[in-house]
Design a protein around this motif. Sequence first.
Motif, PDB file in Angstrom:
ATOM      1  N   HIS A 279      -6.140  -3.191   0.196  1.00 39.71           N
ATOM      2  CA  HIS A 279      -5.242  -2.459   1.376  1.00 39.71           C
ATOM      3  C   HIS A 279      -4.994  -0.951   0.453  1.00 39.71           C
ATOM      4  O   HIS A 279      -5.775  -0.207   1.262  1.00 39.71           O
ATOM      5  CB  HIS A 279      -3.416  -3.130   1.114  1.00 39.71           C
ATOM      6  CG  HIS A 279      -4.063  -4.141   1.934  1.00 39.71           C
ATOM      7  ND1 HIS A 279      -4.477  -4.759   2.982  1.00 39.71           N
ATOM      8  CD2 HIS A 279      -2.720  -4.990   1.913  1.00 39.71           C
ATOM      9  CE1 HIS A 279      -4.153  -5.385   3.380  1.00 39.71           C
ATOM     10  NE2 HIS A 279      -3.095  -6.712   3.091  1.00 39.71           N
ATOM     11  N   VAL A 280      -5.321  -0.550  -0.440  1.00 42.11           N
ATOM     12  CA  VAL A 280      -5.485   0.677  -0.905  1.00 42.11           C
ATOM     13  C   VAL A 280      -6.108   1.214  -1.086  1.00 42.11           C
ATOM     14  O   VAL A 280      -6.641   2.471  -1.337  1.00 42.11           O
ATOM     15  CB  VAL A 280      -4.993   0.528  -2.837  1.00 42.11           C
ATOM     16  CG1 VAL A 280      -5.035   2.514  -3.286  1.00 42.11           C
ATOM     17  CG2 VAL A 280      -3.281   0.462  -2.461  1.00 42.11           C
ATOM     18  N   ASP A 281      -8.267   0.184  -1.274  1.00 46.34           N
ATOM     19  CA  ASP A 281      -9.260   0.678  -1.611  1.00 46.34           C
ATOM     20  C   ASP A 281      -8.774   1.013  -0.187  1.00 46.34           C
ATOM     21  O   ASP A 281      -9.941   1.948   0.626  1.00 46.34           O
ATOM     22  CB  ASP A 281     -10.270  -0.535  -1.158  1.00 46.34           C
ATOM     23  CG  ASP A 281      -9.862  -0.052  -2.948  1.00 46.34           C
ATOM     24  OD1 ASP A 281      -9.505   0.414  -3.723  1.00 46.34           O
ATOM     25  OD2 ASP A 281     -10.032  -1.632  -3.050  1.00 46.34           O
TER      26      ASP A 281
ATOM     27  N   GLN B 147      -5.097  -4.840  -3.540  1.00 42.22           N
ATOM     28  CA  GLN B 147      -5.765  -3.684  -3.856  1.00 42.22           C
ATOM     29  C   GLN B 147      -7.486  -3.218  -2.770  1.00 42.22           C
ATOM     30  O   GLN B 147      -6.957  -2.373  -2.460  1.00 42.22           O
ATOM     31  CB  GLN B 147      -6.190  -3.217  -5.638  1.00 42.22           C
ATOM     32  CG  GLN B 147      -7.723  -2.732  -5.126  1.00 42.22           C
ATOM     33  CD  GLN B 147      -6.201  -1.632  -5.772  1.00 42.22           C
ATOM     34  OE1 GLN B 147      -5.560  -2.147  -6.187  1.00 42.22           O
ATOM     35  NE2 GLN B 147      -7.292  -0.173  -5.691  1.00 42.22           N
TER      36      GLN B 147
ATOM     37  N   ALA C  30       1.112   3.015  -5.154  1.00 42.86           N
ATOM     38  CA  ALA C  30       1.190   2.324  -4.908  1.00 42.86           C
ATOM     39  C   ALA C  30       1.942   0.526  -5.483  1.00 42.86           C
ATOM     40  O   ALA C  30       1.952   0.816  -6.683  1.00 42.86           O
ATOM     41  CB  ALA C  30      -0.447   2.045  -4.085  1.00 42.86           C
TER      42      ALA C  30
ATOM     43  N   TYR D 181      -6.420   2.443   2.193  1.00 38.26           N
ATOM     44  CA  TYR D 181      -5.838   3.246   3.166  1.00 38.26           C
ATOM     45  C   TYR D 181      -6.876   4.220   2.435  1.00 38.26           C
ATOM     46  O   TYR D 181      -7.155   5.668   3.111  1.00 38.26           O
ATOM     47  CB  TYR D 181      -4.304   3.112   2.273  1.00 38.26           C
ATOM     48  CG  TYR D 181      -4.156   4.505   1.970  1.00 38.26           C
ATOM     49  CD1 TYR D 181      -3.480   5.435   3.077  1.00 38.26           C
ATOM     50  CD2 TYR D 181      -4.292   5.119   0.497  1.00 38.26           C
ATOM     51  CE1 TYR D 181      -2.981   6.429   3.506  1.00 38.26           C
ATOM     52  CE2 TYR D 181      -3.359   6.295   0.431  1.00 38.26           C
ATOM     53  CZ  TYR D 181      -2.798   7.138   2.160  1.00 38.26           C
ATOM     54  OH  TYR D 181      -2.574   8.711   1.813  1.00 38.26           O
ATOM     55  N   GLU D 182      -6.934   4.522   1.439  1.00 34.21           N
ATOM     56  CA  GLU D 182      -7.730   5.646   0.601  1.00 34.21           C
ATOM     57  C   GLU D 182      -9.508   6.150   1.521  1.00 34.21           C
ATOM     58  O   GLU D 182      -9.539   7.646   1.515  1.00 34.21           O
ATOM     59  CB  GLU D 182      -8.176   5.223  -0.754  1.00 34.21           C
ATOM     60  CG  GLU D 182      -7.445   5.103  -1.813  1.00 34.21           C
ATOM     61  CD  GLU D 182      -7.573   5.240  -2.796  1.00 34.21           C
ATOM     62  OE1 GLU D 182      -8.925   4.946  -3.415  1.00 34.21           O
ATOM     63  OE2 GLU D 182      -7.158   5.366  -4.244  1.00 34.21           O
TER      64      GLU D 182
ATOM     65  N   ARG E 261       0.595   6.890   5.749  1.00 29.96           N
ATOM     66  CA  ARG E 261       0.706   5.216   5.894  1.00 29.96           C
ATOM     67  C   ARG E 261       2.547   5.004   6.426  1.00 29.96           C
ATOM     68  O   ARG E 261       3.247   5.640   6.441  1.00 29.96           O
ATOM     69  CB  ARG E 261       1.062   4.863   4.981  1.00 29.96           C
ATOM     70  CG  ARG E 261       0.047   4.601   3.218  1.00 29.96           C
ATOM     71  CD  ARG E 261       0.328   4.789   1.759  1.00 29.96           C
ATOM     72  NE  ARG E 261      -0.149   5.778   1.650  1.00 29.96           N
ATOM     73  CZ  ARG E 261       0.254   6.330   0.359  1.00 29.96           C
ATOM     74  NH1 ARG E 261      -0.566   5.103  -0.633  1.00 29.96           N
ATOM     75  NH2 ARG E 261       0.514   7.384  -0.446  1.00 29.96           N
TER      76      ARG E 261
ATOM     77  N   GLN F 183      -0.499  -2.084  -7.412  1.00 23.04           N
ATOM     78  CA  GLN F 183      -0.560  -1.366  -8.725  1.00 23.04           C
ATOM     79  C   GLN F 183       0.249  -1.848 -10.356  1.00 23.04           C
ATOM     80  O   GLN F 183       0.192  -0.763 -11.044  1.00 23.04           O
ATOM     81  CB  GLN F 183      -0.833   0.545  -9.174  1.00 23.04           C
ATOM     82  CG  GLN F 183      -1.903   0.509  -7.953  1.00 23.04           C
ATOM     83  CD  GLN F 183      -2.845   2.231  -7.453  1.00 23.04           C
ATOM     84  OE1 GLN F 183      -1.428   3.319  -7.428  1.00 23.04           O
ATOM     85  NE2 GLN F 183      -3.216   2.763  -7.706  1.00 23.04           N
TER      86      GLN F 183
ATOM     87  N   ALA G 281       1.206  -1.377   0.310  1.00 21.45           N
ATOM     88  CA  ALA G 281       0.106   0.028  -0.319  1.00 21.45           C
ATOM     89  C   ALA G 281       1.061   1.592   0.346  1.00 21.45           C
ATOM     90  O   ALA G 281       0.541   2.212  -0.388  1.00 21.45           O
ATOM     91  CB  ALA G 281      -0.580   0.135   1.085  1.00 21.45           C
TER      92      ALA G 281
END
Length: 234
Positions: A140-142, A138, A126, A144-145, A233, A129, A117
């Motif tokens: 984790h990125v969602d 993915q 990230a 995070y956002e 992060r 990606q 992430a």
Amino acid sequence: MSSIRAVVFGASGKLGIRIVHQIADQGHHVTAFVRDADRFRSALDPAVADRVSVFVGDALNADDVARAVQGHGVAINAAGTPLNIPEFKQVVRNVIEQSEKHLTAPRRLFITGGILALLVPKLCIAGVQLPGAPALYQAHVDNYEATSKSSLDWTFLAPGPLNPAADGKANEGVRPFAETIPVEISDADAAGPREAILPLLQKEFGRFVVTYDDVGKFVATHLEPNGPFSSKRA
């Protein structure tokens, strides 16, 4: 640091219980949010048991999460897994939303993710990606956002590979980092095919192996607001 009341979701897990231990070991009171109280108590270190309460609930149930958060100043989510993405993201949403509604001062929030992430040096994307990265990460990125949009004083935990500590103690000298994976990428590699970047990162991941207690200690030492890892992060 004055005493803080923290609630840990997923407290029976390998990471969650070490976060509980590390925070309680610092003299703070911790509420462990679990599904099975007996299982949790059987694994809890008796040395910190007098500073730990147990809340039995389901993190997928927003009402359970709301009741657990009330009366606490810090919420930490270690529940859920990207192996079940819809449930994982729902748990995180519940913890964020109910923490925004019910946390008292210092209103700190920690959400757990993974190292991919973090941003890739020079690419501003990230790690998840990158071509070849497992699609399930993915989530984790969602998460995070979603965390980054919170009005709380938040930190998104993005540790490297996790192992248990042989002695149940955090390592000395672990150096936390924020936002970007601390790997050197040459200008030539950055300008080359994206497919080649993930293998370069993976060769370095051995340097970022930490223990569950290392992450727990990081949380326990960054409970105060407006710290060096607030809104980042790490």
